[in-house]
Design a protein around this motif. Structure first.
Motif, PDB file in Angstrom:
ATOM      1  N   LEU A  26       0.820  -1.205   0.000  1.00 38.27           N
ATOM      2  CA  LEU A  26       0.000   0.000   0.000  1.00 38.27           C
ATOM      3  C   LEU A  26       0.856   1.259   0.000  1.00 38.27           C
ATOM      4  O   LEU A  26       0.525   2.257  -0.653  1.00 38.27           O
ATOM      5  CB  LEU A  26      -0.949  -0.015   1.197  1.00 38.27           C
ATOM      6  CG  LEU A  26      -2.040  -1.083   1.156  1.00 38.27           C
ATOM      7  CD1 LEU A  26      -2.841  -1.074   2.457  1.00 38.27           C
ATOM      8  CD2 LEU A  26      -2.949  -0.884  -0.041  1.00 38.27           C
ATOM      9  N   TRP A  27       1.955   1.215   0.729  1.00 39.10           N
ATOM     10  CA  TRP A  27       2.884   2.340   0.777  1.00 39.10           C
ATOM     11  C   TRP A  27       3.449   2.612  -0.626  1.00 39.10           C
ATOM     12  O   TRP A  27       3.473   3.752  -1.092  1.00 39.10           O
ATOM     13  CB  TRP A  27       3.995   2.048   1.768  1.00 39.10           C
ATOM     14  CG  TRP A  27       4.970   3.146   2.033  1.00 39.10           C
ATOM     15  CD1 TRP A  27       5.055   4.369   1.430  1.00 39.10           C
ATOM     16  CD2 TRP A  27       6.011   3.115   2.993  1.00 39.10           C
ATOM     17  NE1 TRP A  27       6.098   5.085   1.948  1.00 39.10           N
ATOM     18  CE2 TRP A  27       6.693   4.351   2.919  1.00 39.10           C
ATOM     19  CE3 TRP A  27       6.433   2.168   3.910  1.00 39.10           C
ATOM     20  CZ2 TRP A  27       7.787   4.644   3.724  1.00 39.10           C
ATOM     21  CZ3 TRP A  27       7.521   2.469   4.711  1.00 39.10           C
ATOM     22  CH2 TRP A  27       8.189   3.693   4.628  1.00 39.10           C
ATOM     23  N   ALA A  28       3.897   1.568  -1.297  1.00 40.24           N
ATOM     24  CA  ALA A  28       4.473   1.732  -2.639  1.00 40.24           C
ATOM     25  C   ALA A  28       3.423   2.233  -3.633  1.00 40.24           C
ATOM     26  O   ALA A  28       3.717   3.101  -4.464  1.00 40.24           O
ATOM     27  CB  ALA A  28       5.074   0.412  -3.121  1.00 40.24           C
ATOM     28  N   LEU A  29       2.215   1.720  -3.553  1.00 32.50           N
ATOM     29  CA  LEU A  29       1.171   2.191  -4.459  1.00 32.50           C
ATOM     30  C   LEU A  29       0.760   3.623  -4.136  1.00 32.50           C
ATOM     31  O   LEU A  29       0.450   4.409  -5.032  1.00 32.50           O
ATOM     32  CB  LEU A  29      -0.039   1.256  -4.409  1.00 32.50           C
ATOM     33  CG  LEU A  29       0.185  -0.136  -5.004  1.00 32.50           C
ATOM     34  CD1 LEU A  29      -1.061  -0.993  -4.831  1.00 32.50           C
ATOM     35  CD2 LEU A  29       0.588  -0.062  -6.467  1.00 32.50           C
ATOM     36  N   GLY A  30       0.781   3.970  -2.869  1.00 30.87           N
ATOM     37  CA  GLY A  30       0.504   5.355  -2.483  1.00 30.87           C
ATOM     38  C   GLY A  30       1.577   6.310  -2.973  1.00 30.87           C
ATOM     39  O   GLY A  30       1.296   7.478  -3.276  1.00 30.87           O
ATOM     40  N   ARG A  40      13.394   6.714   1.061  1.00 27.90           N
ATOM     41  CA  ARG A  40      14.301   5.566   1.129  1.00 27.90           C
ATOM     42  C   ARG A  40      13.821   4.508   2.124  1.00 27.90           C
ATOM     43  O   ARG A  40      14.048   3.309   1.937  1.00 27.90           O
ATOM     44  CB  ARG A  40      15.698   6.043   1.511  1.00 27.90           C
ATOM     45  CG  ARG A  40      16.693   4.919   1.606  1.00 27.90           C
ATOM     46  CD  ARG A  40      18.064   5.439   1.818  1.00 27.90           C
ATOM     47  NE  ARG A  40      18.454   6.129   0.593  1.00 27.90           N
ATOM     48  CZ  ARG A  40      19.598   6.742   0.430  1.00 27.90           C
ATOM     49  NH1 ARG A  40      20.463   6.777   1.399  1.00 27.90           N
ATOM     50  NH2 ARG A  40      19.881   7.344  -0.698  1.00 27.90           N
ATOM     51  N   SER A  41      13.132   4.928   3.160  1.00 33.44           N
ATOM     52  CA  SER A  41      12.657   3.967   4.156  1.00 33.44           C
ATOM     53  C   SER A  41      11.647   2.975   3.570  1.00 33.44           C
ATOM     54  O   SER A  41      11.495   1.871   4.097  1.00 33.44           O
ATOM     55  CB  SER A  41      12.075   4.688   5.368  1.00 33.44           C
ATOM     56  OG  SER A  41      11.053   5.569   4.971  1.00 33.44           O
ATOM     57  N   LEU A  42      10.962   3.356   2.492  1.00 33.12           N
ATOM     58  CA  LEU A  42      10.062   2.414   1.819  1.00 33.12           C
ATOM     59  C   LEU A  42      10.830   1.188   1.365  1.00 33.12           C
ATOM     60  O   LEU A  42      10.377   0.055   1.563  1.00 33.12           O
ATOM     61  CB  LEU A  42       9.388   3.084   0.620  1.00 33.12           C
ATOM     62  CG  LEU A  42       8.679   2.159  -0.388  1.00 33.12           C
ATOM     63  CD1 LEU A  42       7.534   1.405   0.262  1.00 33.12           C
ATOM     64  CD2 LEU A  42       8.187   2.952  -1.582  1.00 33.12           C
ATOM     65  N   TRP A  43      11.987   1.377   0.766  1.00 33.52           N
ATOM     66  CA  TRP A  43      12.763   0.255   0.234  1.00 33.52           C
ATOM     67  C   TRP A  43      13.332  -0.602   1.354  1.00 33.52           C
ATOM     68  O   TRP A  43      13.426  -1.820   1.215  1.00 33.52           O
ATOM     69  CB  TRP A  43      13.855   0.764  -0.705  1.00 33.52           C
ATOM     70  CG  TRP A  43      13.266   1.645  -1.762  1.00 33.52           C
ATOM     71  CD1 TRP A  43      13.559   2.953  -2.001  1.00 33.52           C
ATOM     72  CD2 TRP A  43      12.229   1.299  -2.689  1.00 33.52           C
ATOM     73  NE1 TRP A  43      12.777   3.439  -3.019  1.00 33.52           N
ATOM     74  CE2 TRP A  43      11.953   2.452  -3.469  1.00 33.52           C
ATOM     75  CE3 TRP A  43      11.509   0.145  -2.948  1.00 33.52           C
ATOM     76  CZ2 TRP A  43      11.000   2.464  -4.476  1.00 33.52           C
ATOM     77  CZ3 TRP A  43      10.560   0.163  -3.949  1.00 33.52           C
ATOM     78  CH2 TRP A  43      10.310   1.307  -4.697  1.00 33.52           C
ATOM     79  N   TRP A  44      13.706   0.027   2.469  1.00 29.40           N
ATOM     80  CA  TRP A  44      14.181  -0.758   3.612  1.00 29.40           C
ATOM     81  C   TRP A  44      13.043  -1.588   4.204  1.00 29.40           C
ATOM     82  O   TRP A  44      13.226  -2.755   4.570  1.00 29.40           O
ATOM     83  CB  TRP A  44      14.776   0.153   4.681  1.00 29.40           C
ATOM     84  CG  TRP A  44      16.136   0.636   4.319  1.00 29.40           C
ATOM     85  CD1 TRP A  44      16.460   1.866   3.803  1.00 29.40           C
ATOM     86  CD2 TRP A  44      17.347  -0.107   4.407  1.00 29.40           C
ATOM     87  NE1 TRP A  44      17.810   1.920   3.580  1.00 29.40           N
ATOM     88  CE2 TRP A  44      18.384   0.734   3.945  1.00 29.40           C
ATOM     89  CE3 TRP A  44      17.666  -1.381   4.834  1.00 29.40           C
ATOM     90  CZ2 TRP A  44      19.714   0.325   3.902  1.00 29.40           C
ATOM     91  CZ3 TRP A  44      18.989  -1.788   4.798  1.00 29.40           C
ATOM     92  CH2 TRP A  44      19.986  -0.940   4.330  1.00 29.40           C
ATOM     93  N   PHE A  45      11.871  -0.987   4.307  1.00 22.75           N
ATOM     94  CA  PHE A  45      10.722  -1.699   4.854  1.00 22.75           C
ATOM     95  C   PHE A  45      10.318  -2.853   3.940  1.00 22.75           C
ATOM     96  O   PHE A  45      10.039  -3.959   4.409  1.00 22.75           O
ATOM     97  CB  PHE A  45       9.556  -0.715   5.047  1.00 22.75           C
ATOM     98  CG  PHE A  45       8.365  -1.320   5.735  1.00 22.75           C
ATOM     99  CD1 PHE A  45       8.386  -1.573   7.095  1.00 22.75           C
ATOM    100  CD2 PHE A  45       7.225  -1.648   5.023  1.00 22.75           C
ATOM    101  CE1 PHE A  45       7.296  -2.136   7.736  1.00 22.75           C
ATOM    102  CE2 PHE A  45       6.132  -2.209   5.646  1.00 22.75           C
ATOM    103  CZ  PHE A  45       6.167  -2.455   7.012  1.00 22.75           C
TER     104      PHE A  45
END
Length: 123
Positions: A26-30, A40-45
């Motif tokens: 959901l974060w990536a689609l948002g 950058r924290s998206l990719w770590w998560f």
């Protein structure tokens, strides 16, 4: 470890896998729509959520082999499909660089769906 403890760990990891991949997807689609989510924290998560897939797979193998627990065949199949999906999505990251957020977002949600299916078949 006893079969009960290993089973509890496997179940807890399963829920963590579902929730983390769902949140990452959901974060990536948002992030497609809202640029403030492109961090950058998206990719770590997302990486942590996908490492959890392999930790969960390992816990399942330990439960089956060491604790001698018999799992339904399709539970094992969907669990292995989660790992294969991670590999495929990661392998296509270069070809679909222009659609990076869609690829990783939909990929994480797909993995979440596979994990949910595995959980239903395993109970």
């Amino acid at each position: 470890m006893s079969a009960g403890v290993t089973s509890t760990v496997h179940t807890a990891l399963g829920w963590a896998l579902v929730l983390s991949n769902g949140a990452a997807g959901l974060w990536a689609l948002g992030a497609i729509r809202w640029e403030t989510l492109r961090h950058r924290s998206l990719w770590w998560f997302l990486g942590a959520a996908w490492v959890l897939v392999f930790v969960q797979l390992t816990a399942g193998v330990i439960l089956m082999r060491v604790a001698a627990v018999e799992a339904p065949a399709f539970h094992v199949f969907y669990g292995a499909c989660c790992a294969v999906a991670v590999v495929f999505v990661y392998a296509y990251r270069q070809q679909l660089e222009h659609r990076r957020y869609e690829l990783f977002g939909l990929g994480a949600l797909f993995i979440m769906g596979l994990a949910i299916r595995a959980m239903f078949l395993g109970s």
